[in-house]
Design an enzyme around this catalytic site. Sequence first.
Site: not given
Ligand SMILES: [Zn+2]
Length: 428
Positions: A184, A384
């Site tokens: 996702r 991230e």
């Molecule tokens: Zn991840």
Amino acid sequence: MKLLALIFVFVAVYAKHEAYVGYKSYYVEPKTQVELKALGNLIQEFEVDVLYYPSVGREGLVLVKPQFQTAFTKTLEDIGISYRIHVEDVVKALEEDDKEIEEMERENMSRNGGVRMPYNNYQRLSVYDDYLDDIARRYPNVAKLVSPANSFEGRPIKYLKISTTNFEDTSKPIIFIEGGIHAREWIAPPTVTWAIKKLVEDVTEPDLLERFDWILMPISNPDGYEFSHRSSRFWRKTRSTHSAPFCVGVDGNRNYDFAWNTVGVSINPCADNYAGRQAFSEIETRVVRDIILENLSRMSLYITMHSFGSMILYPWGHDGSLSNNAFALQYVGVGMADAIFAKKLPHFPRYQVGNSVHVIGYRASGASEDWAHSVGVPLSYTYELPGLSNGLNGFNLNPRYIEQVCRETWEGIVVGARRSGDLFVPGP
Ligand SMILES: [Zn+2]
Ligand SMILES: *[C@@H]1O[C@H](CO)[C@@H](O)[C@H](O)[C@H]1NC(C)=O
Ligand SMILES: *[C@@H]1O[C@H](CO)[C@@H](O)[C@H](O)[C@H]1NC(C)=O
């Protein structure tokens, strides 16, 4: 007839997100390390899904199943962790996200001569496949398409090898960047294709092409990626069924053979952080493993792209201890974050750099970044990527920002590559 068609479309759209009826999302803001750690425990206890990693003093975004909402918020209140609602009706917010993507699609298709690029919008897998094929065809002297195996459902897992010497000059360090293991996290794959564009098409940093060999894999989990587009927006895992017939998939970033299945994982095959029935049970992680092991003595830098959080994380993520190479990891990590900072938009959050347990507040075993470092890759990171945290209306970073994220992330990769080349001499 027309009305019937309309009803049909409505039902189909609704059905697309029906798995999330009753879900709610919350902003959570731990103000101390103690609160961050407590939140880490709640995340495990209430099967909370972290969409945007919080850190101390910075709000994160979590998704909570209907059956746990009362207990989760009550416990937050008891501990004193501040939270507020993000989305009351997750299904409706997902439909809004879909509309944003459709709008972007219409604008670009009218403007861009009908060509879809991986970094124009949140694209389907075929756009990535076409892009990789096209680059390999147009630049045969530097780019070679490799498809080492098929995914569980039979889709080719593809990557490009980029080299001015066909990988034959063994004095060159190798840089390996991979994205999309978490299905996702749609902002991850475009950043990898952007690196391909910069190295092969634009050649704005020719030293990076001369000095290094590159392995760039935009989507390591194509089955999950397609499933997250087609049916379940929050799908994270692979799509294998060899563990349990009724519970599909394994968390690829818990499936690596490093402290495997010890912490931050579930043994329940239905859980989102299920580690698999054994380490490397998934073809999608074995492919990455084999690339790393094949030319390990030359690999100077490995980056796995995830979202969200604006963080650069390094080992060890299972216990929060530091590796022998921690100083270099921090030095290069900060260099990458500073380079990104210089190009980011003012309303994007600043990157945080550090050991992953210290930055996100909880431990997880079997992650690729830890495994790669444990076998000998000196510089190994999880990115991230940015979302706009509390500017995030739905669950996607607005597709208008994809290109911005690609551009600034590339600045980080440039610094990471150069510093890895300065610090690292390929072994025998
Ligand atoms: Zn991840
Ligand atoms: C797609 O549309 C967006 C928004 O109008 C724009 O920022 C972007 O540059 C477009 N991309 C292309 C390749 O036309
Ligand atoms: C490893 O390096 C050799 C040449 O030294 C090359 O032929 C091979 O393709 C490389 N493997 C990978 C996965 O890049």
